[in-house]
Design a protein around this motif. Structure first.
Motif, PDB file in Angstrom:
ATOM      1  N   ALA A 143       0.836  -1.202   0.000  1.00  0.00           N
ATOM      2  CA  ALA A 143       0.000   0.000   0.000  1.00  0.00           C
ATOM      3  C   ALA A 143       0.867   1.246   0.000  1.00  0.00           C
ATOM      4  CB  ALA A 143      -0.921   0.025   1.218  1.00  0.00           C
ATOM      5  N   LEU A 144       0.433   2.241  -0.757  1.00  0.00           N
ATOM      6  CA  LEU A 144       1.070   3.558  -0.753  1.00  0.00           C
ATOM      7  C   LEU A 144       0.373   4.398   0.310  1.00  0.00           C
ATOM      8  CD1 LEU A 144       3.062   5.537  -2.029  1.00  0.00           C
ATOM      9  CD2 LEU A 144       1.358   6.040  -3.775  1.00  0.00           C
ATOM     10  N   VAL A 145       1.077   4.631   1.418  1.00  0.00           N
ATOM     11  CA  VAL A 145       0.497   5.349   2.556  1.00  0.00           C
ATOM     12  C   VAL A 145       0.467   6.848   2.304  1.00  0.00           C
ATOM     13  CG1 VAL A 145       0.741   5.837   5.020  1.00  0.00           C
ATOM     14  CG2 VAL A 145       1.244   3.545   4.142  1.00  0.00           C
ATOM     15  N   SER A 146       1.571   7.374   1.767  1.00  0.00           N
ATOM     16  CA  SER A 146       1.675   8.811   1.525  1.00  0.00           C
ATOM     17  C   SER A 146       2.719   9.056   0.447  1.00  0.00           C
ATOM     18  CB  SER A 146       2.078   9.523   2.815  1.00  0.00           C
ATOM     19  OG  SER A 146       2.269  10.899   2.598  1.00  0.00           O
ATOM     20  N   PRO A 147       2.452   9.983  -0.485  1.00  0.00           N
ATOM     21  CA  PRO A 147       1.196  10.712  -0.675  1.00  0.00           C
ATOM     22  C   PRO A 147       0.138   9.803  -1.289  1.00  0.00           C
ATOM     23  CG  PRO A 147       2.723  11.253  -2.424  1.00  0.00           C
ATOM     24  CD  PRO A 147       3.478  10.375  -1.470  1.00  0.00           C
ATOM     25  N   VAL A 148      -1.124  10.183  -1.116  1.00  0.00           N
ATOM     26  CA  VAL A 148      -2.215   9.390  -1.673  1.00  0.00           C
ATOM     27  C   VAL A 148      -2.716  10.046  -2.949  1.00  0.00           C
ATOM     28  CG1 VAL A 148      -2.903   8.499   0.569  1.00  0.00           C
ATOM     29  CG2 VAL A 148      -3.932  10.602  -0.276  1.00  0.00           C
ATOM     30  N   ASP A 149      -3.529   9.327  -3.674  1.00  0.00           N
ATOM     31  CA  ASP A 149      -4.037   9.803  -4.950  1.00  0.00           C
ATOM     32  C   ASP A 149      -4.768  11.139  -4.775  1.00  0.00           C
ATOM     33  OD1 ASP A 149      -4.337   9.405  -7.734  1.00  0.00           O
ATOM     34  OD2 ASP A 149      -6.417   8.822  -7.429  1.00  0.00           O
ATOM     35  N   GLY A 150      -4.385  12.127  -5.585  1.00  0.00           N
ATOM     36  CA  GLY A 150      -5.017  13.437  -5.531  1.00  0.00           C
ATOM     37  C   GLY A 150      -4.349  14.426  -4.606  1.00  0.00           C
ATOM     38  N   ASP A 151      -3.310  14.007  -3.879  1.00  0.00           N
ATOM     39  CA  ASP A 151      -2.627  14.917  -2.956  1.00  0.00           C
ATOM     40  C   ASP A 151      -1.900  16.028  -3.696  1.00  0.00           C
ATOM     41  OD1 ASP A 151      -3.386  13.847  -0.590  1.00  0.00           O
ATOM     42  OD2 ASP A 151      -1.457  12.958  -0.062  1.00  0.00           O
ATOM     43  N   THR A 152      -1.736  17.163  -3.011  1.00  0.00           N
ATOM     44  CA  THR A 152      -0.860  18.242  -3.463  1.00  0.00           C
ATOM     45  C   THR A 152       0.330  18.274  -2.523  1.00  0.00           C
ATOM     46  OG1 THR A 152      -2.688  19.554  -4.349  1.00  0.00           O
ATOM     47  CG2 THR A 152      -0.636  20.712  -3.867  1.00  0.00           C
ATOM     48  N   THR A 153       1.523  18.194  -3.082  1.00  0.00           N
ATOM     49  CA  THR A 153       2.736  18.135  -2.274  1.00  0.00           C
ATOM     50  C   THR A 153       3.611  19.352  -2.562  1.00  0.00           C
ATOM     51  OG1 THR A 153       4.103  16.971  -3.900  1.00  0.00           O
ATOM     52  CG2 THR A 153       2.668  15.633  -2.509  1.00  0.00           C
ATOM     53  N   VAL A 162       5.571   3.700   2.315  1.00  0.00           N
ATOM     54  CA  VAL A 162       5.044   2.437   1.820  1.00  0.00           C
ATOM     55  C   VAL A 162       4.798   1.508   3.002  1.00  0.00           C
ATOM     56  CG1 VAL A 162       5.468   0.490   0.282  1.00  0.00           C
ATOM     57  CG2 VAL A 162       6.420   2.733  -0.263  1.00  0.00           C
ATOM     58  N   ALA A 163       3.690   0.787   2.961  1.00  0.00           N
ATOM     59  CA  ALA A 163       3.385  -0.182   4.009  1.00  0.00           C
ATOM     60  C   ALA A 163       3.115  -1.544   3.385  1.00  0.00           C
ATOM     61  CB  ALA A 163       2.172   0.262   4.822  1.00  0.00           C
ATOM     62  N   VAL A 164       3.516  -2.582   4.093  1.00  0.00           N
ATOM     63  CA  VAL A 164       3.296  -3.958   3.637  1.00  0.00           C
ATOM     64  C   VAL A 164       2.663  -4.749   4.777  1.00  0.00           C
ATOM     65  CG1 VAL A 164       4.378  -6.107   2.879  1.00  0.00           C
ATOM     66  CG2 VAL A 164       5.218  -3.925   2.016  1.00  0.00           C
ATOM     67  N   THR A 165       1.595  -5.470   4.489  1.00  0.00           N
ATOM     68  CA  THR A 165       1.018  -6.414   5.451  1.00  0.00           C
ATOM     69  C   THR A 165       1.187  -7.818   4.891  1.00  0.00           C
ATOM     70  OG1 THR A 165      -1.163  -6.184   4.423  1.00  0.00           O
ATOM     71  CG2 THR A 165      -0.679  -4.749   6.294  1.00  0.00           C
ATOM     72  N   GLY A 166       1.376  -8.778   5.768  1.00  0.00           N
ATOM     73  CA  GLY A 166       1.603 -10.143   5.305  1.00  0.00           C
ATOM     74  C   GLY A 166       3.007 -10.365   4.796  1.00  0.00           C
ATOM     75  N   GLY A 167       3.897  -9.404   5.032  1.00  0.00           N
ATOM     76  CA  GLY A 167       5.285  -9.498   4.609  1.00  0.00           C
ATOM     77  C   GLY A 167       6.063  -8.359   5.229  1.00  0.00           C
ATOM     78  N   THR A 168       7.303  -8.182   4.840  1.00  0.00           N
ATOM     79  CA  THR A 168       8.125  -7.093   5.361  1.00  0.00           C
ATOM     80  C   THR A 168       8.995  -6.533   4.243  1.00  0.00           C
ATOM     81  OG1 THR A 168       9.860  -8.641   6.062  1.00  0.00           O
ATOM     82  CG2 THR A 168       8.229  -7.966   7.725  1.00  0.00           C
ATOM     83  N   ALA A 216       7.989   1.840   5.437  1.00  0.00           N
ATOM     84  CA  ALA A 216       9.284   2.442   5.134  1.00  0.00           C
ATOM     85  C   ALA A 216       9.083   3.684   4.282  1.00  0.00           C
ATOM     86  CB  ALA A 216      10.183   1.446   4.402  1.00  0.00           C
ATOM     87  N   SER A 217      10.089   4.596   4.324  1.00  0.00           N
ATOM     88  CA  SER A 217      10.015   5.864   3.590  1.00  0.00           C
ATOM     89  C   SER A 217      11.118   5.921   2.540  1.00  0.00           C
ATOM     90  CB  SER A 217      10.178   7.044   4.557  1.00  0.00           C
ATOM     91  OG  SER A 217       9.203   7.000   5.581  1.00  0.00           O
ATOM     92  N   TYR A 218      10.777   6.540   1.410  1.00  0.00           N
ATOM     93  CA  TYR A 218      11.725   6.687   0.309  1.00  0.00           C
ATOM     94  C   TYR A 218      11.691   8.139  -0.163  1.00  0.00           C
ATOM     95  CZ  TYR A 218      11.508   1.605   0.262  1.00  0.00           C
ATOM     96  OH  TYR A 218      11.553   0.275   0.630  1.00  0.00           O
TER      97      TYR A 218
END
Length: 259
Positions: A143-153, A162-168, A216-218
Motif C-alpha cells: 500500500a502507498l500510505v503517503s502521498p495518496v491519490d489526488g494529494d498536493t505536495t 510504503v506499508a506492507v502487510t503479510g510481509g516485510t 518504510a520511507s523513500y
C-alpha cells in the motif's frame, strides 16, 4: 529494450506508458473506423492533424487508467499500429479507406493476425506477471500510505511512505529468505521512471530495515507539476513475483500535484 528503459520505465502491471499505448490505439482505431464508414475524409496529410490530436488527448488519460488499461497492451498495440499505418497511407497516397477497400481489409487482417500471434510475446516482454522461479505472491499486501491519490505536495523532496502487510520490507537486495514475501525490495517509480538516489542506484528505505519493516520511507524529488507515483514489490533478491492476473497486485499507483 535495454536502450528504451529510460523511456519505458518499468514493465509489468500498472505501467503508465502501456496504458498510453492502449489509449492511443483506441483513438487511432476510432479514426480508422470513421474513415471506413465515410464519416472522416482522409484526402491529404493535413486531414490527420485534428483526429490525431484528439487521440493524443485520449492517451493523456493514461496516468489515471494505468492500473486497468495497461493489461491490454499485448492485444491493442498491434491493432493500433495497423490502424495508424492504414490511415497514414490513406492520407498520403491515392488509396482510400472504405468497407470493401483493399487497404481497409488488409489493415484489419494484418492487425488481427499480428495481435493474435504476438500478444503473448508482447506481454512477456512488456507486461510480465511473474518471474517464473516459483516466488508466489500469496497473502502480502502493498500500500502507498503517503502521498495518496489526488494529494498536493511541496516541490522538491517528498517522502513516499510504503506499508506492507503479510510481509516485510528489507534494506536492499540480498539472499531471499524461505518466505519470499519477507524482506522484500520496494522500487519507486515517478512518471514511469525508476526513482534513484544521487549515486544513480534505486532508492533504499531511510529506516533501518535489516530486521524487516512493515512501513518504510523513500525520499523522492518531485519537480513542479502532476506526477504519477507507482510502486513495485520484489523478492529480497530482486525477482518479480509470479502473480496471476486478478490476484492482489504488486503495484500501487497515485497521481499527485507538486506545487
Amino acid at each position: 529494450m535495454h536502450l528504451l528503459s529510460p523511456l519505458l520505465g518499468h514493465a509489468g502491471a500498472g505501467a503508465t506508458w502501456q496504458a498510453l499505448l492502449v489509449l492511443a490505439a483506441f483513438g487511432t482505431i476510432a479514426i480508422f473506423l470513421l474513415a471506413v464508414a465515410g464519416r472522416l475524409a482522409l484526402d491529404e496529410p493535413g486531414d490527420l492533424v485534428l483526429p490525431l490530436a484528439a487521440s493524443a488527448v485520449l492517451a493523456s488519460l493514461s496516468g489515471a487508467t494505468a492500473g486497468y488499461f495497461s493489461d491490454w497492451v499485448g492485444w491493442w498495440f498491434p491493432l493500433g499500429v495497423a490502424a495508424l499505418v492504414a490511415v497514414a497511407v490513406a492520407a498520403t497516397t491515392s488509396l482510400s479507406l472504405g468497407p470493401t477497400s483493399p487497404l481497409a481489409i488488409g489493415a484489419v487482417v494484418v492487425g488481427l493476425a499480428v495481435s493474435f500471434t504476438l500478444h503473448t510475446t508482447i506481454e512477456s516482454a512488456w507486461h510480465p506477471t511473474g518471474s517464473g522461479v516459483g516466488a508466489r505472491w500469496t497473502d502480502a499486501t502493498l500500500a502507498l500510505v503517503s502521498p495518496v491519490d489526488g494529494d498536493t505536495t511541496e516541490v522538491g523532496t517528498v517522502d513516499v511512505v510504503v506499508a506492507v502487510t503479510g510481509g516485510t520490507i528489507g534494506p536492499a537486495p540480498a539472499a531471499a529468505p524461505a518466505d519470499p514475501e519477507e524482506l522484500g525490495v520496494v522500487r519507486v517509480f515517478v512518471d514511469g521512471r525508476l526513482a534513484t538516489g544521487p549515486d544513480g542506484e534505486p532508492l533504499l528505505p531511510t529506516e533501518d530495515c535489516s530486521g524487516g519493516c512493515v512501513e518504510a520511507s523513500y525520499p523522492v524529488d518531485l519537480p513542479l507539476g502532476a506526477h504519477v507515483i507507482s510502486l513495485e514489490f520484489l523478492t529480497a533478491d530482486g525477482q518479480s513475483f509470479d502473480t496471476p492476473t486478478g490476484q492482489s497486485p504488486t503495484i500501487q499507483i497515485a497521481t499527485v500535484e507538486a506545487g
